[in-house]
Design a protein around this motif. Structure first.
Motif, short mmCIF file in Angstrom:
data_model
loop_
_atom_site.label_atom_id
_atom_site.label_comp_id
_atom_site.label_asym_id
_atom_site.label_seq_id
_atom_site.Cartn_x
_atom_site.Cartn_y
_atom_site.Cartn_z
N UNK A 18 0.83 -1.21 0.00
CA UNK A 18 0.00 0.00 0.00
C UNK A 18 0.87 1.26 0.00
N UNK A 19 1.93 1.24 0.81
CA UNK A 19 2.84 2.40 0.82
C UNK A 19 3.52 2.58 -0.53
N UNK A 20 3.88 1.47 -1.17
CA UNK A 20 4.50 1.57 -2.50
C UNK A 20 3.54 2.17 -3.51
N UNK A 21 2.28 1.77 -3.45
CA UNK A 21 1.28 2.36 -4.35
C UNK A 21 1.14 3.85 -4.10
N UNK A 22 1.10 4.23 -2.83
CA UNK A 22 1.00 5.65 -2.49
C UNK A 22 2.26 6.42 -2.90
#
Length: 166
Positions: A18-22
């Motif tokens: 999720x952090x990578x997507x953000x």
């Protein structure tokens, strides 16, 4: 308890994804110069980072508890050092999730480094733009202060000898 550790590792991988997507969203907003969208992305990151901290604390607690149960010394031990001590089935699964977590963390670090560079470049551009908009004093010899810092006789707005009426 090993299954709890596996579940924590799975959750950590999910949070890092999720952090990578953000982080990719952040890159796109920086490229567009969309400050509102950047603020939104950063607000979305905060609870995920907080959840990751909780998961990391849980992971460390589970490992400490497991080491206590096995009578192992609790010095700065890494997962690589602990993996051979787990039963075969759990070891393989823990190893897989550990590798996935490391891959996601590396991916996140690389993306954050890129975003940092983009932000620095954007700030540099803004500073250059601001500097080019400021009025420049091109006649430093007539600045009103002499080499010693004293006021010259000439003051902007005063009539000079050349302002006489013809």
């Amino acid at each position: 308890m090993v299954h709890d550790l596996i579940n924590v590792m799975k959750a950590m991988v999910s949070m890092h994804k999720k952090l990578n997507d953000l982080a990719i969203d952040k890159q796109n907003t920086v490229k567009k110069g969309d400050i509102k969208a950047l603020e939104r992305v950063m607000k979305e990151e905060a609870p995920i980072v907080q959840q990751l901290r909780k998961l990391e604390n849980t992971r460390m607690h589970l490992i400490d508890r497991w080491q206590d149960e096995k009578g192992l010394v609790k010095e700065a031990v890494t997962m690589d050092q602990l993996l051979p001590l787990f039963p075969e089935k759990e070891r393989t699964e823990l190893e897989d999730w550990s590798v996935k977590l490391i891959e996601e963390m590396i991916r996140l670090k690389e993306q954050n480094d890129l975003n940092e560079q983009l932000l620095e470049d954007s700030l540099r551009f803004v500073n250059v733009t601001l500097d080019s908009m400021r009025p420049q004093n091109t006649y430093n010899n007539y600045s009103g202060t002499g080499p010693s810092g004293d006021e010259d006789d000439f003051r902007p707005g005063d009539n000079s000898l050349f302002d006489s009426k013809a």
